[in-house]
Structure formats: structure tokens, C-alpha cells
Design a protein around this motif. Structure first.
Motif, PDB file in Angstrom:
ATOM      1  N   GLU A 155     -15.823  32.227 -34.184  1.00 37.06           N
ATOM      2  CA  GLU A 155     -16.352  33.470 -33.645  1.00 37.06           C
ATOM      3  C   GLU A 155     -16.596  33.322 -32.148  1.00 37.06           C
ATOM      4  N   GLU A 156     -16.188  34.330 -31.385  1.00 36.11           N
ATOM      5  CA  GLU A 156     -16.292  34.253 -29.933  1.00 36.11           C
ATOM      6  C   GLU A 156     -17.380  35.189 -29.419  1.00 36.11           C
ATOM      7  N   GLY A 157     -17.979  34.820 -28.298  1.00 37.76           N
ATOM      8  CA  GLY A 157     -18.899  35.703 -27.598  1.00 37.76           C
ATOM      9  C   GLY A 157     -20.190  35.994 -28.316  1.00 37.76           C
ATOM     10  N   ILE A 158     -20.624  35.098 -29.201  1.00 36.37           N
ATOM     11  CA  ILE A 158     -21.819  35.384 -29.983  1.00 36.37           C
ATOM     12  C   ILE A 158     -23.098  35.053 -29.225  1.00 36.37           C
ATOM     13  N   LEU A 159     -23.043  34.083 -28.307  1.00 36.28           N
ATOM     14  CA  LEU A 159     -24.249  33.678 -27.596  1.00 36.28           C
ATOM     15  C   LEU A 159     -24.652  34.734 -26.578  1.00 36.28           C
ATOM     16  N   PRO A 160     -25.945  35.082 -26.533  1.00 38.40           N
ATOM     17  CA  PRO A 160     -26.417  36.092 -25.584  1.00 38.40           C
ATOM     18  C   PRO A 160     -26.487  35.547 -24.172  1.00 38.40           C
ATOM     19  N   GLN A 161     -26.669  36.464 -23.217  1.00 38.17           N
ATOM     20  CA  GLN A 161     -26.883  36.057 -21.841  1.00 38.17           C
ATOM     21  C   GLN A 161     -28.277  35.462 -21.708  1.00 38.17           C
ATOM     22  N   LYS A 162     -28.417  34.537 -20.780  1.00 38.79           N
ATOM     23  CA  LYS A 162     -29.725  33.954 -20.524  1.00 38.79           C
ATOM     24  C   LYS A 162     -30.654  34.987 -19.896  1.00 38.79           C
ATOM     25  N   ALA A 163     -31.952  34.888 -20.238  1.00 41.43           N
ATOM     26  CA  ALA A 163     -32.922  35.835 -19.707  1.00 41.43           C
ATOM     27  C   ALA A 163     -33.260  35.537 -18.255  1.00 41.43           C
ATOM     28  N   CYS A 164     -33.111  34.274 -17.845  1.00 47.02           N
ATOM     29  CA  CYS A 164     -33.449  33.883 -16.477  1.00 47.02           C
ATOM     30  C   CYS A 164     -32.298  33.097 -15.869  1.00 47.02           C
ATOM     31  N   GLU A 165     -32.003  33.367 -14.613  1.00 42.21           N
ATOM     32  CA  GLU A 165     -30.979  32.595 -13.926  1.00 42.21           C
ATOM     33  C   GLU A 165     -31.424  31.143 -13.808  1.00 42.21           C
ATOM     34  N   GLY A 166     -30.480  30.240 -13.962  1.00 42.05           N
ATOM     35  CA  GLY A 166     -30.803  28.827 -13.840  1.00 42.05           C
ATOM     36  C   GLY A 166     -31.308  28.200 -15.120  1.00 42.05           C
ATOM     37  N   ASP A 167     -31.393  28.994 -16.198  1.00 43.86           N
ATOM     38  CA  ASP A 167     -31.842  28.461 -17.486  1.00 43.86           C
ATOM     39  C   ASP A 167     -30.642  27.841 -18.193  1.00 43.86           C
ATOM     40  N   HIS A 168     -30.608  26.529 -18.244  1.00 41.75           N
ATOM     41  CA  HIS A 168     -29.508  25.835 -18.907  1.00 41.75           C
ATOM     42  C   HIS A 168     -30.050  24.928 -20.012  1.00 41.75           C
ATOM     43  N   GLY A 169     -31.210  25.292 -20.563  1.00 47.67           N
ATOM     44  CA  GLY A 169     -31.895  24.411 -21.499  1.00 47.67           C
ATOM     45  C   GLY A 169     -31.539  24.589 -22.949  1.00 47.67           C
ATOM     46  N   GLY A 170     -30.368  25.145 -23.251  1.00 46.54           N
ATOM     47  CA  GLY A 170     -29.974  25.311 -24.639  1.00 46.54           C
ATOM     48  C   GLY A 170     -30.525  26.602 -25.217  1.00 46.54           C
ATOM     49  N   TRP A 171     -30.904  26.539 -26.508  1.00 47.58           N
ATOM     50  CA  TRP A 171     -31.352  27.738 -27.212  1.00 47.58           C
ATOM     51  C   TRP A 171     -32.472  27.396 -28.179  1.00 47.58           C
ATOM     52  N   VAL A 172     -33.323  28.380 -28.450  1.00 46.96           N
ATOM     53  CA  VAL A 172     -34.324  28.269 -29.506  1.00 46.96           C
ATOM     54  C   VAL A 172     -33.953  29.280 -30.588  1.00 46.96           C
ATOM     55  N   VAL A 173     -33.798  28.800 -31.818  1.00 42.19           N
ATOM     56  CA  VAL A 173     -33.363  29.639 -32.940  1.00 42.19           C
ATOM     57  C   VAL A 173     -34.507  29.769 -33.942  1.00 42.19           C
ATOM     58  N   LEU A 174     -34.799  31.006 -34.358  1.00 45.07           N
ATOM     59  CA  LEU A 174     -35.847  31.267 -35.349  1.00 45.07           C
ATOM     60  C   LEU A 174     -35.231  31.879 -36.601  1.00 45.07           C
ATOM     61  N   THR A 175     -35.451  31.232 -37.744  1.00 42.98           N
ATOM     62  CA  THR A 175     -35.052  31.788 -39.035  1.00 42.98           C
ATOM     63  C   THR A 175     -36.265  31.786 -39.957  1.00 42.98           C
ATOM     64  N   ALA A 176     -36.215  32.597 -41.014  1.00 42.82           N
ATOM     65  CA  ALA A 176     -37.394  32.739 -41.868  1.00 42.82           C
ATOM     66  C   ALA A 176     -36.996  33.222 -43.257  1.00 42.82           C
ATOM     67  N   ASP A 177     -37.938  33.104 -44.184  1.00 39.30           N
ATOM     68  CA  ASP A 177     -37.740  33.649 -45.527  1.00 39.30           C
ATOM     69  C   ASP A 177     -39.094  33.936 -46.152  1.00 39.30           C
ATOM     70  N   GLN A 178     -39.113  34.875 -47.084  1.00 38.64           N
ATOM     71  CA  GLN A 178     -40.357  35.220 -47.774  1.00 38.64           C
ATOM     72  C   GLN A 178     -40.069  35.622 -49.213  1.00 38.64           C
ATOM     73  N   VAL A 179     -40.954  35.221 -50.114  1.00 40.05           N
ATOM     74  CA  VAL A 179     -40.919  35.683 -51.497  1.00 40.05           C
ATOM     75  C   VAL A 179     -42.324  36.143 -51.866  1.00 40.05           C
ATOM     76  N   VAL A 180     -42.414  36.796 -53.010  1.00 39.16           N
ATOM     77  CA  VAL A 180     -43.704  37.191 -53.573  1.00 39.16           C
ATOM     78  C   VAL A 180     -43.876  36.452 -54.889  1.00 39.16           C
TER      79      VAL A 180
END
Length: 236
Positions: A110-135
Motif C-alpha cells: 500500500e502506498e501513501g498511507i503515512l500522514p504528513q508530519k505535524a511539525c517541520e523537522g520531526d523525523h522521530g518516527g511514529w506513535v501508533v494507538l490501537t485499542a479494544d473493548q468488550v462488555v
């Protein structure tokens, strides 16, 4: 738990953006300035691997810039429904993370999936958040109902004994692979009136995503709030 449709207006100026876009609303948060992640020296925007309205609202209220990248997995084929619910949601959240990370690494081409950085000069990778919930209710694990009738069956049981939500969040830094996670539980004490009338039908008519909610209800919805005696824990 997803937020009700009448909360949609709170998302109009959300910090969430489509991948690769800079957001439709200008401002300090949209540009990355004031983002708590940036303040901690972490990469921004956060990649949110969830379509939950509630999670989007929480991130917005925290001032965290995020982009939504959801790639579903076969949840029914993951985890032990007869075991500890806390382990189940944590296993599912980590499985979602593993799958999303593989996509972000372009393992599926898949191409072009990564978003643009919020700040110029930010080259520190990415933080990914995933979650799940049950009752959990009367010793059973309730996930998203497969039909409106099943949702009605879930809700009828809440009139006589309290259900509990069990949710897990997993945060992963790329490319280091450093990962932290947590599980939270809350018990919702309903009034017997929750079984009166057709609450599920009212929610469906109001456009609430009943079939997308673990246990069939979202405590944030005003129709549901009418029947809540109290919550042991937090809504978040």
C-alpha cells in the motif's frame, strides 16, 4: 464506546485528519503547536488505528493531533473468550497493532498511507494507538452484537445485573518498537427501566451505531443516560 450522533458537532473542529492531509481547520493544535506529544519530544501526528467516536473525542480534548488509519482484523479469530477478559482485549489491541504496523511498513504494497508530519523537522518516527473493548455480563463476554435482536437481548439482561466494560489501549513507537499498554474496567449500574420499552429501537432510529458497540449500548448517549444509576469507574 462510540459517542452518540448529537456529539458529532464536537468533532467538527477535531484534530483528526485524513492521512496525508494537513487538516481542514487552522490553529495551534492543527499545526502541531501545543500538541502534548510534541511537548514530550514524541512524533506527531499520532496514528489512531481506531474508528471509535469516543477515542477521537478524548484525543481532541487532550489536544493531540491524530490521523486515522484503520485496517480491520478478524477479531473473532483472536483471543480466548473463555479466559480473562482483560487478557482478551489486550491480545486484540496488540493484534490490531501488529497488523497496522505491517501495513505502515508497506508489507502489503500500500502506498501513501503515512500522514504528513505535524511539525517541520520531526523525523522521530511514529506513535501508533490501537485499542479494544468488550462488555462482561453474568460471566459472559459480550462483543459487538450481530443483530438488533441480539442487542435487545443484551440490554434486557442489564436490568437485573450490572455489566462491566473492559478496555485496553496499546501505544507503540515506530521504528523503535517500544510499546506500553493498559487495561481499564468500569461497571455500569442500570435502573430496571433500561428493559422497559424499546431502548435499542430508539437508538437505531436516532442513528446510533448500536451494532458497532460492544454490549450494544454507549453510555454517552442521552437515551442510555436516562437509565443509568451510577458508574463504578470512568466513561473514558
Amino acid at each position: 464506546t462510540p459517542m452518540p450522533p448529537d456529539s458529532a458537532s464536537r468533532l467538527n473542529s477535531s484534530t483528526g485528519r485524513k492521512p496525508g492531509s494537513s487538516g481542514s481547520d487552522a490553529g495551534a493544535v492543527e499545526s502541531g503547536a501545543g500538541d502534548p506529544l510534541v511537548g514530550m519530544g514524541l512524533p506527531s501526528p499520532l496514528i489512531l488505528g481506531s474508528g471509535s467516536f469516543t477515542r477521537k473525542i478524548i484525543l481532541k480534548e487532550m489536544g493531540i493531533v491524530y490521523d486515522i488509519v484503520v485496517r480491520p482484523i478478524d477479531e473473532k479469530g483472536v483471543g480466548d473468550r473463555d479466559g480473562d477478559p482483560s487478557e482478551l482485549v489486550l491480545t486484540l489491541a496488540k493484534a490490531k497493532c501488529d497488523h497496522l504496523v505491517s501495513v505502515l511498513h508497506n508489507d502489503d504494497g500500500e502506498e501513501g498511507i503515512l500522514p504528513q508530519k505535524a511539525c517541520e523537522g520531526d523525523h522521530g518516527g511514529w506513535v501508533v494507538l490501537t485499542a479494544d473493548q468488550v462488555v462482561t455480563h453474568d460471566g459472559s463476554v459480550l462483543e459487538k452484537p450481530e443483530s438488533i435482536e441480539e442487542a435487545r437481548s443484551f440490554v434486557a439482561g442489564y436490568a437485573t445485573s450490572a455489566p462491566s466494560t473492559v478496555g485496553a489501549c496499546v501505544i507503540t513507537h515506530l521504528p523503535s518498537g517500544v510499546q506500553v499498554s493498559g487495561v481499564d474496567t468500569a461497571t455500569i449500574n442500570f435502573l430496571p427501566t433500561v428493559a422497559d420499552g424499546d431502548l435499542v429501537g430508539r437508538l437505531v432510529d436516532d442513528g446510533a451505531p448500536v451494532l458497532s458497540c460492544a454490549g450494544g449500548l454507549m453510555v454517552e448517549h442521552p437515551f442510555v443516560r436516562e437509565h443509568i444509576l451510577g458508574i463504578d469507574g470512568t466513561e473514558d
